[in-house]
Write a protein that holds these residues in place. Structure first.
Motif, PDB file in Angstrom:
ATOM      1  N   THR A   2       0.830  -1.197   0.000  1.00 35.72           N
ATOM      2  CA  THR A   2       0.000   0.000   0.000  1.00 35.72           C
ATOM      3  C   THR A   2       0.868   1.251   0.000  1.00 35.72           C
ATOM      4  OG1 THR A   2      -1.587  -1.214   1.329  1.00 35.72           O
ATOM      5  CG2 THR A   2      -1.864   1.171   1.206  1.00 35.72           C
ATOM      6  N   ILE A   4       1.740   5.018   0.886  1.00 33.07           N
ATOM      7  CA  ILE A   4       1.430   5.838   2.052  1.00 33.07           C
ATOM      8  C   ILE A   4       1.489   7.309   1.671  1.00 33.07           C
ATOM      9  CG2 ILE A   4       2.322   6.600   4.300  1.00 33.07           C
ATOM     10  CD1 ILE A   4       3.361   3.685   4.650  1.00 33.07           C
ATOM     11  N   GLY A  19      -9.947  17.623   6.714  1.00 33.59           N
ATOM     12  CA  GLY A  19     -10.954  16.687   6.216  1.00 33.59           C
ATOM     13  C   GLY A  19     -11.153  16.823   4.715  1.00 33.59           C
ATOM     14  N   LYS A  22      -8.206  15.283   2.965  1.00 32.83           N
ATOM     15  CA  LYS A  22      -8.264  13.821   3.016  1.00 32.83           C
ATOM     16  C   LYS A  22      -9.313  13.283   2.044  1.00 32.83           C
ATOM     17  CE  LYS A  22      -6.469  13.186   7.704  1.00 32.83           C
ATOM     18  NZ  LYS A  22      -6.764  12.724   9.093  1.00 32.83           N
ATOM     19  N   GLY A  23     -10.406  14.028   1.882  1.00 32.29           N
ATOM     20  CA  GLY A  23     -11.414  13.609   0.908  1.00 32.29           C
ATOM     21  C   GLY A  23     -10.847  13.617  -0.503  1.00 32.29           C
ATOM     22  N   ALA A  26      -8.475  10.641  -0.751  1.00 33.74           N
ATOM     23  CA  ALA A  26      -9.181   9.354  -0.799  1.00 33.74           C
ATOM     24  C   ALA A  26      -9.884   9.164  -2.133  1.00 33.74           C
ATOM     25  CB  ALA A  26     -10.181   9.257   0.355  1.00 33.74           C
ATOM     26  N   ALA A  27     -10.371  10.267  -2.717  1.00 31.45           N
ATOM     27  CA  ALA A  27     -11.092  10.158  -3.988  1.00 31.45           C
ATOM     28  C   ALA A  27     -10.128   9.954  -5.150  1.00 31.45           C
ATOM     29  CB  ALA A  27     -11.942  11.409  -4.208  1.00 31.45           C
ATOM     30  N   PRO A  30      -7.374   6.088  -4.356  1.00 28.32           N
ATOM     31  CA  PRO A  30      -8.061   5.053  -3.581  1.00 28.32           C
ATOM     32  C   PRO A  30      -7.066   3.968  -3.169  1.00 28.32           C
ATOM     33  CG  PRO A  30      -8.710   4.981  -5.907  1.00 28.32           C
ATOM     34  CD  PRO A  30      -7.914   6.224  -5.713  1.00 28.32           C
ATOM     35  N   ASP A  31      -7.289   3.431  -1.995  1.00 27.04           N
ATOM     36  CA  ASP A  31      -6.472   2.340  -1.454  1.00 27.04           C
ATOM     37  C   ASP A  31      -5.092   2.785  -0.985  1.00 27.04           C
ATOM     38  OD1 ASP A  31      -8.420   0.359  -1.688  1.00 27.04           O
ATOM     39  OD2 ASP A  31      -8.023   0.178  -3.821  1.00 27.04           O
ATOM     40  N   LEU A  34      -3.594   6.847   4.461  1.00 30.75           N
ATOM     41  CA  LEU A  34      -3.328   8.204   4.929  1.00 30.75           C
ATOM     42  C   LEU A  34      -2.814   8.134   6.360  1.00 30.75           C
ATOM     43  CD1 LEU A  34      -6.489  10.096   3.617  1.00 30.75           C
ATOM     44  CD2 LEU A  34      -4.364   9.530   2.430  1.00 30.75           C
ATOM     45  N   ILE A  35      -1.672   8.749   6.619  1.00 30.62           N
ATOM     46  CA  ILE A  35      -1.096   8.733   7.965  1.00 30.62           C
ATOM     47  C   ILE A  35      -0.877  10.171   8.420  1.00 30.62           C
ATOM     48  CG2 ILE A  35       0.938   8.088   9.326  1.00 30.62           C
ATOM     49  CD1 ILE A  35       1.191   5.566   7.770  1.00 30.62           C
ATOM     50  N   ASP A  36      -1.557  10.530   9.507  1.00 33.91           N
ATOM     51  CA  ASP A  36      -1.378  11.866  10.065  1.00 33.91           C
ATOM     52  C   ASP A  36      -0.033  11.987  10.757  1.00 33.91           C
ATOM     53  OD1 ASP A  36      -3.904  13.306   9.606  1.00 33.91           O
ATOM     54  OD2 ASP A  36      -4.788  11.734  10.838  1.00 33.91           O
ATOM     55  N   ILE A  37       0.684  13.060  10.455  1.00 40.22           N
ATOM     56  CA  ILE A  37       1.857  13.390  11.249  1.00 40.22           C
ATOM     57  C   ILE A  37       1.442  14.424  12.303  1.00 40.22           C
ATOM     58  CG2 ILE A  37       4.183  14.347  11.233  1.00 40.22           C
ATOM     59  CD1 ILE A  37       3.976  11.648   9.790  1.00 40.22           C
ATOM     60  N   ALA A  38       1.004  15.577  11.867  1.00 43.54           N
ATOM     61  CA  ALA A  38       0.583  16.619  12.808  1.00 43.54           C
ATOM     62  C   ALA A  38      -0.246  17.647  12.074  1.00 43.54           C
ATOM     63  CB  ALA A  38       1.804  17.292  13.427  1.00 43.54           C
ATOM     64  N   PHE A  60      10.125   6.715   6.639  1.00 44.30           N
ATOM     65  CA  PHE A  60       9.056   5.992   5.951  1.00 44.30           C
ATOM     66  C   PHE A  60       9.628   5.232   4.757  1.00 44.30           C
ATOM     67  CE2 PHE A  60       6.549   8.736   8.550  1.00 44.30           C
ATOM     68  CZ  PHE A  60       5.346   8.076   8.730  1.00 44.30           C
TER      69      PHE A  60
END
Lengths: 250, 250, 250
Positions: A2, A4, A19, A22-23, A26-27, A30-31, A34-38, A60
């Motif tokens: 996957t 990242i 948000g 991220k949308g 994600a759109a 896909p697949d 998503l990893i939040d750092i800060a 990473f």
């Protein structure tokens, strides 16, 4: 494996800006994971963002895409960048936040084109996230823009040697625990001068009693000043930008 | 099924320390899902970390690995632990933060070896994250260290029976809403005494008018004192550690 | 394609409540991707949650499930809802937080049944998360409850036309940067009146000097008032609910 995509911003999360990003990710990817750092970098603190990025970007796996958006100049004339360095990709504004990866030998950099439809106040959503999604989908760096030719903003924080033989540095950031992180590259032994005090270099917090000040090599290889079970920033009244001096034992 | 690794720390996120841990996890346990629990546990608040962990650890699927790093003793003599309990794995320092899983019947515990290369100030990155990645990759607990033989730190918060028949408890934590969470295991009926006031046990916030104090069984089965649409901590001037008494109806 | 579940709450993260919800989701919807939106919505701020949701819900791919739990009325008589709108699903309390998706043409809504075992103080864990997990697993909306027939709570924030031709609006939220977001739908040109000042509409922050006030069309299509490199909220002493007027150029 996957792909990242990591996210670092100064947007906070409550307003929904992250948000939205991220949308878009994600759109368009896909697949991907998503990893939040800060998202709680201080508002407009490019320097804080850069120092955080310096810690994590290379840890990473190869192929990871790092989004880093602390962008007080959004909508102005600053360029939007995508960088490939050591097999990782980075996307963000041309204000020095990407310097840790961009100044690495062999790094390549393109200037992203900014679509007319992009909101002039939110390139994170309309320029950087779409570029990050493309990279995560395997689109090549070169396909995203034109190779950078004009100078890009570079941020570094290097200590300097003083006439008296000491190394003059500064406190470059203060972490959540009140530890003072300096730009002094660690030496074994030596003495640290900060806020009118002088102390020998130690190995870890436990080498002094609770409440005592301790200087040591931090986990990123830089000299740090801490107070065991307390806050060095509070104890010493120290702030980012304050001077520190390292005197190496003869 | 994708293996899950959850993360709980008191590191905040802005400094990039959690980013480093996530990089280590992503590099060593590819295709695992990283799920943030919290990084805003108060600095060095092992007790707060323990109480949060008690709520979530067993709700995740069997095979989940929980990283929990609130670690004021890092670099000192405290052991580094990995635990298997009810099919879940937990990794963190030997200071009691893992007690909810470790004190469960059948739990097994190993003491992790600490590599010489580990930064003495950041075992989260150099000891705990690598161990969590190995567990998520299917390495067995026994392969990670030596079975714990010396006593490990245990934290519990149990109420006691008083000579007059009441149950003496304390406020063990105060949540974001100002609700006072006690260590009193819920009984049906009864009266709660706190901060010089006495009130009957109710079912939910809506059982009193807006602004009124209410005692009820919280979602973890412990007695809580709340103020409807307000903060019980502010209204009662209550703090963690304050006494509460439960008087059961005869 | 991996199903996505997003999470928006006012729970903070340190208490472990969000961790519990994530455990329920991970156990009941294995292999779904959990994406945090925000957990630092101000306590009980349904309006803030609604405005954030309005920004992101439709940007995620079709099939995404959005959990949104800001729920001061938990355990009372308010309904628990699941909504299908534009191919996305939303789950949360009937207090208006889901309005952005629910008021969309074609939206369908069911009232979730509340199991007797649900903690009356934590429907996020015991009602909403299980429903979100089912939707993510492909269970149909109709199988989760009964079609809503009684009126549901609707929240909107619409500006109104004044007798003098101006458009009267309000500051509906203030973001992390101190930008004042209004409910005025953007017009090209025109003048904004706020806090006793009047200013022309501009395109972006860079159109004024550092420290100057600027009105522009924000990234969600609404008029915003900002201070370049500063905070409009601090500079103008403005608060949520304050009046703003848009005067369109003749």
């Amino acid at each position: 494996m996957t792909r990242i995509i990591t996210l670092l911003t100064d947007f906070g999360t409550a307003d929904g800006y992250v948000g939205e990003m991220k949308g878009v990710l994600a759109a368009n990817a896909p697949d991907c994971a998503l990893i939040d750092i800060a998202h709680d970098v201080s508002a407009h603190d490019v320097e804080g963002g850069r120092l955080a990025l310096a810690r994590y970007w290379h840890r990473f796996p190869v192929g990871t895409v790092h989004l880093a958006v602390v962008d007080p100049g959004v909508g102005g004339s600053r360029a939007a960048l995508a960088v490939e360095s050591e097999g990782r990709f980075l996307v963000g504004p041309d204000n020095g936040i990407l310097s840790p990866a961009m100044l690495h030998p062999g790094a390549r950099c393109v200037s992203l084109s900014i679509p007319a439809s992009a909101a002039p106040t939110f390139h994170g959503r309309d320029v950087f996230a779409p570029a990050a999604a493309k990279l995560a989908q395997g689109v090549s760096l070169d396909a995203l823009g034109t190779m950078c030719t004009t100078p890009i903003v570079r941020r570094t924080s290097e200590a300097t040697r003083r006439p008296d033989g000491g190394i003059a540095g500064t406190i470059i950031t203060i972490d959540r625990f009140g530890n003072l992180v300096t730009n002094l590259v660690a030496r074994h032994g030596g003495t640290i001068e900060v806020a009118g005090r002088s102390m020998p270099m130690r190995r870890t917090y436990g080498d002094v009693a609770s409440g005592e000040i301790v200087a040591l090599v931090g986990s990123s290889g830089l000299v740090e000043i801490a107070v065991r079970d307390g806050s060095a920033a509070a104890t010493l009244g120290a702030a980012r930008g304050d001077s520190v001096v390292l005197r190496v034992n003869p």
